[in-house]
Write an enzyme that holds these catalytic residues in place. Structure first.
Site, PDB file in Angstrom:
ATOM      1  N   LYS A  69       0.732  -0.932   0.206  1.00  0.00           N
ATOM      2  CA  LYS A  69      -0.192   0.238  -0.095  1.00  0.00           C
ATOM      3  C   LYS A  69       0.758   1.677   0.229  1.00  0.00           C
ATOM      4  CE  LYS A  69      -4.117  -1.952   1.991  1.00  0.00           C
ATOM      5  NZ  LYS A  69      -4.992  -2.235   3.013  1.00  0.00           N
ATOM      6  N   ASP A 104      -9.656   2.091   2.660  1.00  0.00           N
ATOM      7  CA  ASP A 104     -10.289   1.799   3.558  1.00  0.00           C
ATOM      8  C   ASP A 104     -11.398   2.922   4.517  1.00  0.00           C
ATOM      9  OD1 ASP A 104      -9.105  -0.817   4.098  1.00  0.00           O
ATOM     10  OD2 ASP A 104      -7.683   0.052   4.040  1.00  0.00           O
TER      11      ASP A 104
HETATM   12  P1  NAP Z   1      -0.881  -3.553  10.856  1.00  0.00           P
HETATM   13  O1  NAP Z   1      -0.438  -1.956  10.150  1.00  0.00           O
HETATM   14  O2  NAP Z   1       0.145  -4.855  10.704  1.00  0.00           O
HETATM   15  O3  NAP Z   1      -1.000  -3.136  12.184  1.00  0.00           O
HETATM   16  C1  NAP Z   1      -1.386  -3.918  12.678  1.00  0.00           C
HETATM   17  C2  NAP Z   1      -1.652  -3.798  14.589  1.00  0.00           C
HETATM   18  O4  NAP Z   1      -2.029  -4.485  15.773  1.00  0.00           O
HETATM   19  C3  NAP Z   1      -0.828  -2.884  15.470  1.00  0.00           C
HETATM   20  O5  NAP Z   1      -1.007  -1.435  15.782  1.00  0.00           O
HETATM   21  C4  NAP Z   1      -0.061  -3.458  15.883  1.00  0.00           C
HETATM   22  O6  NAP Z   1       0.672  -2.851  17.204  1.00  0.00           O
HETATM   23  C5  NAP Z   1      -1.011  -4.721  16.513  1.00  0.00           C
HETATM   24  N1  NAP Z   1      -0.738  -5.150  17.125  1.00  0.00           N
HETATM   25  C6  NAP Z   1      -0.842  -6.870  16.456  1.00  0.00           C
HETATM   26  N2  NAP Z   1      -0.125  -7.776  17.379  1.00  0.00           N
HETATM   27  C7  NAP Z   1      -1.138  -7.043  18.467  1.00  0.00           C
HETATM   28  C8  NAP Z   1      -0.241  -8.028  19.883  1.00  0.00           C
HETATM   29  N3  NAP Z   1       0.115  -9.368  20.303  1.00  0.00           N
HETATM   30  N4  NAP Z   1      -0.706  -7.125  20.695  1.00  0.00           N
HETATM   31  C9  NAP Z   1      -0.864  -5.921  20.687  1.00  0.00           C
HETATM   32  N5  NAP Z   1      -1.002  -5.356  19.418  1.00  0.00           N
HETATM   33  C10 NAP Z   1      -0.640  -5.914  18.712  1.00  0.00           C
HETATM   34  O7  NAP Z   1      -2.051  -4.053   9.852  1.00  0.00           O
HETATM   35  P2  NAP Z   1      -3.417  -3.648  10.078  1.00  0.00           P
HETATM   36  O8  NAP Z   1      -3.247  -3.081   7.858  1.00  0.00           O
HETATM   37  O9  NAP Z   1      -3.502  -2.027  10.232  1.00  0.00           O
HETATM   38  O10 NAP Z   1      -4.265  -4.217  10.181  1.00  0.00           O
HETATM   39  C11 NAP Z   1      -4.627  -4.914  10.824  1.00  0.00           C
HETATM   40  C12 NAP Z   1      -6.056  -5.570  10.720  1.00  0.00           C
HETATM   41  O11 NAP Z   1      -6.875  -4.959  10.437  1.00  0.00           O
HETATM   42  C13 NAP Z   1      -5.790  -6.709  10.980  1.00  0.00           C
HETATM   43  O12 NAP Z   1      -6.341  -8.259  11.342  1.00  0.00           O
HETATM   44  C14 NAP Z   1      -6.137  -6.800   9.149  1.00  0.00           C
HETATM   45  O13 NAP Z   1      -6.274  -8.207   8.897  1.00  0.00           O
HETATM   46  C15 NAP Z   1      -7.254  -6.173   9.604  1.00  0.00           C
HETATM   47  N6  NAP Z   1      -7.982  -5.470   8.137  1.00  0.00           N
HETATM   48  C16 NAP Z   1      -9.491  -5.692   7.887  1.00  0.00           C
HETATM   49  C17 NAP Z   1     -10.154  -4.583   6.880  1.00  0.00           C
HETATM   50  C18 NAP Z   1     -11.322  -4.674   6.621  1.00  0.00           C
HETATM   51  O14 NAP Z   1     -11.802  -4.243   5.706  1.00  0.00           O
HETATM   52  N7  NAP Z   1     -12.349  -4.935   7.553  1.00  0.00           N
HETATM   53  C19 NAP Z   1      -9.305  -3.452   6.054  1.00  0.00           C
HETATM   54  C20 NAP Z   1      -7.459  -2.946   6.360  1.00  0.00           C
HETATM   55  C21 NAP Z   1      -7.161  -3.997   7.131  1.00  0.00           C
HETATM   56  P3  NAP Z   1       2.406  -2.864  17.282  1.00  0.00           P
HETATM   57  O15 NAP Z   1       2.263  -1.037  16.468  1.00  0.00           O
HETATM   58  O16 NAP Z   1       2.429  -2.983  18.333  1.00  0.00           O
HETATM   59  O17 NAP Z   1       2.570  -4.247  16.391  1.00  0.00           O
END
Ligand code: NAP
Length: 280
Positions: A69, A104
Site C-alpha cells: 500500500k 478503507d
Molecule cells: P498493521 O499495520 O500490521 O498493524 C497491526 C496492529 O496490530 C498494530 O497496531 C500492532 O501493534 C497491533 N498488534 C499486532 N499484534 C499485537 C499484539 N500481539 N499485541 C498488541 N498489539 C498487536 O496491520 P493493519 O493493516 O493495520 O491491519 C490490522 C488488522 O485489521 C488486520 O487483522 C487486518 O486483517 C484488519 N483489516 C481489516 C480491514 C477490513 O476491511 N475489515 C481492512 C484493513 C485491515 P504494534 O504497532 O505494537 O506492532
C-alpha cells in the site's frame, strides 16, 4: 484491455486469501458487465514494474493489499485522502495517468453509518486500539466526521505518537495499560489490531466499562463475530463488524474500475460470510 471488456485485479503477496475477487465478480455478474476481476500474486521486488504498467497487463485498475500500500502511493498520483493516510489501496488509470486513493476510510465510515446510524452525532471521544495502516485510515475518517478527541492505544507507543504527528493535536497517543481507564468516556471503541483474529492472541477489553450509548467496531473479520463484538452485543451495545468494512471499501473501487456504483446487498454479504466460514 478493451472498452468492451474491462479487467481489474487485487495485487498482494500473499493474495490467495483475498475475498476481493468474490465481491467484484458478484457485482460484475449482477450488473451484466463484460469484465473480470482477478488475483495477482506479486512480490515486493516486482510490484513497481507490475503496477506501473497496469494497462500492459490488461487492467483498468487494481486493489492493493499487504504489503504494497505504501509503494502504491509512491508510484501514483494520490488524491488528498491517500496522501493524508500515507497509503493507497486502489489504483486506476485515468486518461493514461495512474491515480490512487484509499477506500478503507469510507469503508469504515459507511459501514458504521449502515450498522449504527447516527453513531457520529455528538461524538466527543473515540478510543482506537492499534496504530498500524488500518488505524491511519480510521483515525483520518473519525476526525473528518468531527470526533473531538481520538485516543490511540498501541503496544508500540511511538507508532501511536506518529499518528498525532500526522493528524494533529486531537489525536492522543496512549500506552496499552491506559485503555481500561479510558473506556468510561469513549463514545466509540474501535479495534484495529489483529488481536482477536483466528490464530492471534485474544483481545481483552472490559466492554462493561463503556457508556451504555457506546458503539463498538472491530475491523477483524475472521471470525465474523469476534469476542469483542460478542461481548458488546451481550451488553446491548451497537456494533459494526469487519466484514461490513471490507464490503463497503470495495464500492468506490468498483465504480472507478467499471463505471457503475454497486450496492452492498444482504445476498453479497451472505455469500462472503459462507466463504469465510468454509475457510476457517
Ligand atoms: P498493521 O499495520 O500490521 O498493524 C497491526 C496492529 O496490530 C498494530 O497496531 C500492532 O501493534 C497491533 N498488534 C499486532 N499484534 C499485537 C499484539 N500481539 N499485541 C498488541 N498489539 C498487536 O496491520 P493493519 O493493516 O493495520 O491491519 C490490522 C488488522 O485489521 C488486520 O487483522 C487486518 O486483517 C484488519 N483489516 C481489516 C480491514 C477490513 O476491511 N475489515 C481492512 C484493513 C485491515 P504494534 O504497532 O505494537 O506492532
Amino acid at each position: 484491455m478493451s472498452e468492451a471488456s474491462r479487467a481489474a485485479c487485487v495485487i498482494g503477496w500473499p493474495v490467495a486469501h483475498s475475498r476481493s475477487p468474490m465481491i467484484h465478480n458478484y457485482w460484475i455478474r449482477q450488473h451484466g458487465i463484460a469484465g473480470e476481476y482477478r488475483r495477482e500474486a506479486v512480490t515486493a521486488e516486482d510490484f513497481v514494474a507490475f503496477a506501473s504498467d497496469l494497462a500492459g497487463h490488461g487492467y483498468a485498475g487494481a486493489n492493493i493489499t499487504i504489503p504494497h500500500k505504501e509503494a502504491a502511493l509512491a508510484i501514483s498520483q494520490p488524491d488528498d485522502r491517500a496522501k493524508a493516510v500515507g497509503a493507497a489501496n486502489t489504483l486506476w488509470l485515468d486518461n493514461g495517468a495512474l491515480r490512487s486513493t484509499n477506500t478503507d476510510v469510507e469503508g469504515f465510515l459507511d459501514n458504521l453509518d449502515a450498522s449504527a446510524p447516527g453513531w457520529d452525532r455528538e461524538l466527543e471521544t473515540a478510543l482506537v486500539l492499534g496504530a498500524g495502516g488500518a488505524a491511519r485510515a480510521i483515525v483520518f475518517g473519525l476526525l473528518g466526521r468531527g470526533a473531538k478527541a481520538v485516543y490511540v492505544a498501541n503496544r508500540t507507543l511511538p507508532r501511536a505518537r506518529a499518528l498525532r504527528e500526522r493528524f494533529g493535536s486531537a489525536v492522543h497517543p496512549v500506552g496499552w495499560d491506559e485503555v481500561g481507564g479510558l473506556l468510561a468516556s469513549a463514545g466509540l471503541l474501535v479495534n484495529t489490531t489483529s488481536l482477536g483474529m483466528h490464530g492471534q492472541p485474544p483481545l481483552s477489553v472490559k466492554v462493561d466499562d463503556l457508556p451504555a450509548s457506546a458503539v463498538v467496531a472491530d475491523i477483524v473479520y475472521v471470525p465474523l463475530e469476534t469476542e469483542l463484538l460478542a461481548a458488546a452485543r451481550r451488553r446491548g451495545l451497537r456494533t459494526a463488524d469487519g466484514l461490513g468494512m471490507l464490503l463497503y471499501q470495495a464500492v468506490r473501487a468498483f465504480s472507478l474500475f467499471f463505471g457503475v456504483r454497486p450496492e452492498v446487498t444482504p445476498e453479497l454479504r451472505a455469500m462472503v460470510e459462507t466463504d469465510l466460514q468454509k475457510g476457517k
